[in-house]
Enzyme design. Structure first.
Site, PDB file in Angstrom:
ATOM      1  CG  HIS A  71      72.624  26.154  64.280  1.00 19.19           C
ATOM      2  ND1 HIS A  71      71.911  26.851  64.490  1.00 19.19           N
ATOM      3  CD2 HIS A  71      73.696  26.475  63.711  1.00 19.19           C
ATOM      4  CE1 HIS A  71      72.416  28.070  64.358  1.00 19.19           C
ATOM      5  NE2 HIS A  71      73.369  27.795  63.655  1.00 19.19           N
ATOM      6  CB  CYS A 125      68.406  30.159  65.778  1.00 14.61           C
ATOM      7  SG  CYS A 125      68.417  28.730  64.817  1.00 14.61           S
ATOM      8  CB  CYS A 182      67.249  25.027  66.288  1.00 15.31           C
ATOM      9  SG  CYS A 182      68.859  24.980  65.344  1.00 15.31           S
ATOM     10  CD  GLU A 228      69.923  24.092  68.631  1.00 13.32           C
ATOM     11  OE1 GLU A 228      71.126  24.056  67.957  1.00 13.32           O
ATOM     12  OE2 GLU A 228      69.613  25.267  69.140  1.00 13.32           O
TER      13      GLU A 228
END
Lengths: 149, 149
Positions: free
Chosen positions: A56, A86, A89, A58
């Site tokens: 992801h 999410c 993260c 992040e």
């Protein structure tokens, strides 16, 4: 006083990253990490390209920011991300003791807020910066994807 | 029938990884990923070495397992990890649609269970395999660390 480096300025940079993701066929989410008004990390979602759910935007931004700083804690840093983080993260931000999370679009189903992920007690939250732009790029992506299939 | 490849067998392999972490001065947590009784990924915590909070054993194991498989979903895979996963790692397992998590020692404060992290609906959980051994290596690490400071 003019403040050129505000949340909108930095969220536009995160949106540029989301556009890079879009162009690669990735779910378009972008993130940057800012320390004292300086961008120290830029990243976009690469889960398809890398075949890796941990890629992801992040997560990559945290790794890059820690590498820049030379330490794993991001206490004085601000994460700008186009979509609400999410659990994974947000969980990473807990370990990083992140100073602040600024996000654009909300993610009621898989975002950390409704799922109750615990943040570090010192992490501030700002939501809804350029919310419409951040949501639109995701809608555009999923409409295009549906039309291709 | 003798079953050489049971949960204890694989948890011992995860414990070996925890020992590698211990020897590097890392919080000793080890993880492996197993697919059809074959170990496809081995990893241990490297957060200090890499200056990166995302370098938990489980995260690296997921990345390595997905690389081995050539796809990001780990539906038929079992994660063996010496310590109950945190929010970040449990959150990653959600995205990976992991088949099963088998862990050793519990982590009441920062583990995913008490923090209520949402797993994928198909992810099974087994807890307490070699629990004492998995907890002891952590205790040994923190006692040694305290004595050095």
């Amino acid at each position: 006083m003019i403040q050129p480096f505000d949340d909108v300025y930095f969220m536009k940079k995160a949106l540029q990253e989301a556009e890079f993701a879009f162009d690669k066929g990735e779910v378009p989410v972008g993130a940057i990490v800012v320390l004292k008004n300086q961008i120290i990390a830029r990243a976009h979602n690469l889960t398809e390209t890398l075949n890796d759910v941990t890629a992801h935007a992040e997560m990559q931004a945290f790794t890059a920011a820690a590498d820049f700083i030379g330490g794993k804690y991001l206490k004085d840093c601000v994460l700008y991300v186009t979509l609400e983080p999410c659990q994974m993260c947000a969980g990473a931000s807990y370990w990083a003791q992140l100073g602040k999370i600024v996000y654009g679009a909300s993610e009621p189903e898989r975002g950390f807020r409704n799922l109750g992920t615990k943040l570090h007690p010192k992490t501030e939250i700002v939501a809804g910066i350029l919310e419409n732009d951040c949501a639109q790029i995701l809608k555009r992506f999923f409409i295009q994807k549906r039309n291709l299939n």
